[in-house]
Design a protein around this motif. Structure first.
Motif, mmCIF file in Angstrom:
data_model
loop_
_atom_site.group_PDB
_atom_site.id
_atom_site.type_symbol
_atom_site.label_atom_id
_atom_site.label_comp_id
_atom_site.label_asym_id
_atom_site.label_seq_id
_atom_site.Cartn_x
_atom_site.Cartn_y
_atom_site.Cartn_z
ATOM 1 N N SER B 226 56.268 55.011 25.703
ATOM 2 C CA SER B 226 57.621 54.671 25.251
ATOM 3 C C SER B 226 57.942 53.197 25.514
ATOM 4 C CB SER B 226 58.646 55.566 25.927
ATOM 5 O OG SER B 226 58.665 55.295 27.297
ATOM 6 N N VAL B 227 58.968 52.707 24.867
ATOM 7 C CA VAL B 227 59.317 51.293 24.944
ATOM 8 C C VAL B 227 59.800 50.928 26.348
ATOM 9 C CG1 VAL B 227 60.812 49.491 24.002
ATOM 10 C CG2 VAL B 227 59.890 51.266 22.486
ATOM 11 N N PHE B 228 60.736 51.746 26.857
ATOM 12 C CA PHE B 228 61.205 51.522 28.226
ATOM 13 C C PHE B 228 60.654 52.623 29.110
ATOM 14 C CE2 PHE B 228 64.381 49.631 25.457
ATOM 15 C CZ PHE B 228 64.540 48.377 26.012
ATOM 16 N N ARG B 229 60.166 52.221 30.293
ATOM 17 C CA ARG B 229 59.671 53.233 31.213
ATOM 18 C C ARG B 229 60.196 52.944 32.607
ATOM 19 N NH1 ARG B 229 53.567 52.232 29.369
ATOM 20 N NH2 ARG B 229 54.138 52.132 27.171
ATOM 21 N N ILE B 230 60.337 53.985 33.379
ATOM 22 C CA ILE B 230 60.731 53.784 34.767
ATOM 23 C C ILE B 230 59.496 53.303 35.535
ATOM 24 C CG2 ILE B 230 61.474 54.941 36.882
ATOM 25 C CD1 ILE B 230 63.264 56.683 35.058
ATOM 26 N N SER B 231 59.645 52.146 36.170
ATOM 27 C CA SER B 231 58.503 51.570 36.882
ATOM 28 C C SER B 231 58.965 51.031 38.221
ATOM 29 C CB SER B 231 57.886 50.409 36.086
ATOM 30 O OG SER B 231 57.810 50.746 34.718
ATOM 31 N N MET B 232 58.009 50.807 39.091
ATOM 32 C CA MET B 232 58.333 50.278 40.418
ATOM 33 C C MET B 232 58.019 48.794 40.475
ATOM 34 S SD MET B 232 56.758 53.493 42.419
ATOM 35 C CE MET B 232 57.512 53.420 44.025
ATOM 36 N N ILE B 233 58.911 48.049 41.167
ATOM 37 C CA ILE B 233 58.731 46.609 41.271
ATOM 38 C C ILE B 233 58.118 46.305 42.643
ATOM 39 C CG2 ILE B 233 59.910 44.378 41.168
ATOM 40 C CD1 ILE B 233 62.171 46.062 39.634
ATOM 41 N N GLU B 234 56.878 45.888 42.620
ATOM 42 C CA GLU B 234 56.095 45.769 43.841
ATOM 43 C C GLU B 234 56.726 44.824 44.871
ATOM 44 O OE1 GLU B 234 51.997 45.041 42.891
ATOM 45 O OE2 GLU B 234 51.415 45.085 44.994
ATOM 46 N N GLU B 235 57.297 43.714 44.364
ATOM 47 C CA GLU B 235 57.842 42.693 45.270
ATOM 48 C C GLU B 235 59.045 43.208 46.040
ATOM 49 O OE1 GLU B 235 57.988 41.547 41.519
ATOM 50 O OE2 GLU B 235 55.897 42.040 42.022
ATOM 51 N N GLN B 236 59.791 44.155 45.418
ATOM 52 C CA GLN B 236 61.013 44.617 46.072
ATOM 53 C C GLN B 236 60.819 45.886 46.890
ATOM 54 O OE1 GLN B 236 63.080 43.329 42.240
ATOM 55 N NE2 GLN B 236 64.673 44.422 43.334
ATOM 56 N N CYS B 237 59.774 46.630 46.563
ATOM 57 C CA CYS B 237 59.595 47.955 47.154
ATOM 58 C C CYS B 237 59.177 47.856 48.606
ATOM 59 C CB CYS B 237 58.546 48.724 46.365
ATOM 60 S SG CYS B 237 58.186 50.337 47.074
ATOM 61 N N THR B 238 59.843 48.641 49.464
ATOM 62 C CA THR B 238 59.477 48.674 50.885
ATOM 63 C C THR B 238 58.650 49.905 51.216
ATOM 64 O OG1 THR B 238 61.529 49.820 51.404
ATOM 65 C CG2 THR B 238 61.565 47.407 51.543
ATOM 66 N N LYS B 239 58.298 50.646 50.198
ATOM 67 C CA LYS B 239 57.527 51.886 50.354
ATOM 68 C C LYS B 239 58.212 52.881 51.297
ATOM 69 C CE LYS B 239 53.013 50.355 48.890
ATOM 70 N NZ LYS B 239 51.590 50.655 48.968
#
Lengths: 305, 535
Positions: B226-239
């Motif tokens: 799909s055009v838009f997907r839910i994704s994780m932003i590595e730089e912001q994620c604290t896991k």
């Protein structure tokens, strides 16, 4: 409806009906709307449903003779079919409205209307025009389709029918007014006031397989309307009791009112053009002494409008 | 707009859809106009596809909207529109309120199951047999059967209790309605699916949607690109893992910072719990055009003639047991005390079951009906009942006209107006009155007038066209006579016939609906108003 209007209309009817109609204006004055002569049967012809009822009930002695202040009234029309008023399979809604108005004007506490319909009941109530007419007139409309509302009673005098489940409104009400529509009937030749009582009964299917005419007569030994009003404004001449189209209907503009169901059905059958002797349940009911087929012994008022 | 409000929007939409869809499936008073009902079911994927196949028109384009939504934003359908999906969320929510908080965690996809359940219905369909795979797995239809078959009787029961209380207070706002129990075997499928759904939603979130549901899997194939997907932003994620704990689809892997968007049901819980805004809709690089879904085709033949007489005794007895234990249903109708003195002997010979008006015939109907039972709920006379093997086992649960339950009201066309899948096509009131579903057959030897010389006429009394009329017989008696050309096959005569065990009059269904001739009309002479009373 105000009592004064009643009075005026009753007087008008008296004049219209001519000198043969023995309504004493003095009697009416003193009785406050009740006719002096008590008729056994009144037949009216040529008016609108409501007007004909006004005159007929006036001539019978006024609705007050039947409905007292604070009483609970049940009116049972024939409203078994999902058809419009023009199809004449159901009782005329204008007539129903007028009867409700009279009862309320006489001080009835509640006026209930129901039928154990044959077609799906909400559609019958709506499309017959009766639900709206009755509600607008101040009456209450109930479903006749809950088994729990029917209670078994014994039919002591019944020959074929020994017990029957009758709607509690019929059993509990102070006044029961039976308002059939006159129409042809494939199984019983005609459907009039006695046949209309099948709509206050739950276990009626058994009747069909167990001498239907006898059962119809039997039930009148225990279910006795205080008054029968036969609607013959529009009459379904063939393909009854449901009819196929408006071409099965003729306009007779007539109404018959009496306490005696056998007399009502005899007169109505003649009006329809059938010999009442050919209709099993009328003949049987007469034999059983439940009413009279001999109209010559009755005091009949015939009103032509 | 902050993406956190997406969850709120989803919850509002979901509640609207489940309340509206659930209500039309339990309502018995016809409170919603049929145009509104059609609007509510418009976006249901499988029914919409089927409707499109039989009738390419705007009213059948709901599934295209769903595909477009999916091509842009993923499986929005699964959390906001699909009533079964929302129903699982409701069940999970109830569980969460009653027991300790449930923590979801990442799980691997069960590819074999997913694609197996996606392929299976198509294999069954394409091998030319039946729609059964689709109708048993379509989430909307599963929801429909749970609500119509299981919840509507409960709703009626509650309504009747309340109506009774109000009536005793002289208030007639509600009215009681008879509960017509279906045959016991028809409860097995909805009860099983209801149980499965409860179990999955209590223990594994949306596992059902990602292993069993073919619509979920199909839309998943599309949402993968799909055009838009839910994704994780590595730089912001604290896991911190909060998103994975909140993910009922178990599709977020914190370890690899990946979201398996093909399994994401679009609930947006992850977006709303993330303290760092590290998970959200992002424009996916390299998205491609959406592939067309496979178009349904093929035909089903109902297997063999049907023997409706045999099923009677056993099945009705089971009716209350399975689904409604604990409730005592009132006797189903007034027709329990039928007694003719001599039992009838000749068994009606029915060749085909009767399908509802507008369904064109058995083939059209059985190849389009997903058995959602919306028509069963909407039918005011309860003549539409789930079938067992009237259409053969492959048509199980598809409704048929059951003239032992009731008959079809001549003036009513509601089933044809509400059907979302095009199995029952829209009819005008006039068109319905000339549609012949089957033809009347008379077994004179069984007739009580003929056998016992007593008046009846119940069949003719009920007949809207006088395709059965009473003709003079011995003495005052009248005997039924049939005119099959003008019969519409409504079943009123069959239902009304009082004899047992075999009826004297019945409707044999048509394989393909015919046109009924209109009854002859003969003008009557109007009476003379001046004429004196004849008494």
């Amino acid at each position: 409806m105000k009592r004064r209007d009643f009075f005026r209309k009753g007087l008008g009817a008296g004049i219209a009906a001519g000198s043969a109609m023995a309504i004493s204006p003095y009697g009416k004055l003193f009785a406050g709307g009740a006719a002096a002569v008590a008729y056994d049967l009144v037949a009216v012809k040529g008016g609108e449903p409501g007007t004909m009822f006004d005159q007929a009930i006036q001539s019978m002695g006024g609705i007050e003779k039947y409905v007292k202040r604070g009483q609970k009234v049940v009116i049972k029309p024939n409203l078994g079919w999902d058809t419009t008023p023009e199809r004449a399979a159901n009782t005329n809604p204008e007539l129903m409205a007028r009867i409700v108005e009279h009862c309320l004007a006489a001080g009835a506490k509640d006026v209930y209307v129901f039928d154990n319909t044959i077609n799906e009941w909400t559609r019958c109530y709506k499309n017959s025009g009766i639900e709206k007419a009755v509600k607008d007139a101040g009456g209450k409309v109930l479903s006749g389709k809950s088994k729990g509302s029917y209670h078994e009673i014994a039919v002591e005098g019944g020959r074929s029918l020994k017990k029957v489940q009758v709607h509690e409104l019929i059993l509990e009400s102070d006044v029961f007014i039976n308002v059939p529509v006159l129409k042809s009937h494939g199984g019983t030749v005609l459907s009039i006031s006695m046949k209309n009582l099948m709509g206050v009964v739950w276990d009626r299917r058994w009747w069909h397989a167990n001498n239907l005419h006898q059962c119809i007569a039997d039930v009148t030994t225990v279910v006795k309307p205080d008054l029968n009003v036969v609607d013959a404004y529009r009459v379904l001449k063939k393909n009854g009791p449901r009819g196929v189209s408006v071409s099965d209907v003729v306009t007779m503009k007539s109404l018959i009112i009496t306490e005696d169901m056998v007399a009502a059905d005899t007169a109505a059958a003649k009006l329809f053009g059938k010999d009442p002797n050919q209709i099993g349940h009328i003949r049987i009911a007469d034999e059983m002494g439940l009413g009279s087929m001999d109209l010559s012994k009755l005091n009949i008022n015939r009103i032509m409008i | 707009m902050h993406q956190r409000s997406l969850k709120t929007i989803r919850v509002i939409l979901a509640l609207l859809f489940i309340i509206a869809t659930g209500f039309i499936l339990i309502d018995f008073r016809g409170l919603f106009p049929t145009s509104l009902i059609t609007g509510i079911t418009f976006l249901q994927f499988i029914p919409s596809v089927l409707k499109f196949v039989s009738n390419i028109s705007l009213v059948a384009t709901g599934f295209i909207i769903v595909l477009l939504l999916t091509a842009f934003f993923g499986r929005v359908y699964c959390s906001a529109i699909c009533p079964l999906g929302i129903f699982q969320d409701v069940l999970s929510w109830i569980r969460k309120k009653t027991r300790k908080k449930h923590r979801y965690r990442f799980g691997k996809p069960y590819h074999w199951w997913r694609y197996g359940f996606l392929a299976l219905p198509f294999i069954i369909l394409l091998t030319g047999k039946s729609l059964i795979g689709i109708s048993l797995l379509d989430p909307y239809s599963i929801f429909g059967r749970i609500f119509s078959d299981l919840f509507q009787p409960v709703y009626l029961w509650l309504n009747n209790r309340l109506a009774g209380i109000l009536e005793s207070m002289n208030i007639f706002f509600l009215y009681p309605e008879d509960i017509t129990p279906a045959r016991g075997l028809t409860y097995i499928i909805p009860v099983f699916m209801f149980g499965l759904i409860i179990w999955f939603s209590f223990t594994r979130g949306r596992l059902y949607c990602n292993t069993v549901c073919p619509v979920g899997t199909l839309l998943g194939l599309l949402s993968r690109i799909s055009v838009f997907r839910i994704s994780m932003i590595e730089e912001q994620c604290t896991k911190c893992g909060k998103c994975a704990i909140a993910c009922k689809a178990s599709c977020i892997s914190v370890k690899t910072l990946e979201v398996d968007f093909s399994r994401c049901v679009g609930c947006y819980n992850c977006i709303s719990v993330c303290p760092e805004d590290a998970i959200k809709y992002l424009l996916a690089a390299g998205s491609v055009n959406a592939p067309e879904p496979a178009v349904l085709s093929g035909s089903a033949t109902p297997s063999g003639p049907v023997d409706p007489a045999r099923r009677e005794a056993l099945t009705k007895m089971l009716a209350t047991g399975v689904a409604l234990s604990g409730f005592s249903l009132p006797a189903l109708s007034q027709e329990t005390e039928i007694e003719n003195k001599v039992p009838t002997e000749i068994e009606p010979d029915k060749n085909f079951p009767v399908t509802p008006p507008g369904s064109l015939g058995i083939k059209h109907f059985t190849t389009r009906c997903t058995a959602c039972h919306l028509c069963v709920s909407a039918c005011p006379t309860a003549v539409l009942q789930p079938s067992i093997k009237e259409f053969g086992w492959s048509g199980i649960m598809q409704p048929h006209m059951d003239y032992s339950s009731n008959y079809c009201n001549f003036e009513c066309i509601i089933c044809s107006e509400v059907c979302p899948s095009g199995a029952i096509l829209s009819l005008t009131e006039q068109g319905k009155k000339t549609t012949q579903l089957g033809q009347v057959q008379l077994i004179l030897e069984n007739c009580v007038v003929y056998a016992e010389n007593t008046a009846c006429g119940s069949c003719s009394e009920h007949c809207p066209t006088q395709a059965v009329k009473m003709v003079p017989y011995k003495g005052d008696l009248t005997l039924p006579e049939i005119v099959p050309e003008i019969c519409v096959g409504c079943g009123a005569c069959e239902f009304a016939c009082p004899v047992t065990p075999f009826k004297a009059i019945y409707v044999d269904g048509h394989q393909i609906h015919q046109v009924a001739q209109e009854p002859e009309i003969e003008e009557l002479e109007q009476p003379d108003m001046e004429e004196e009373f004849p008494f």
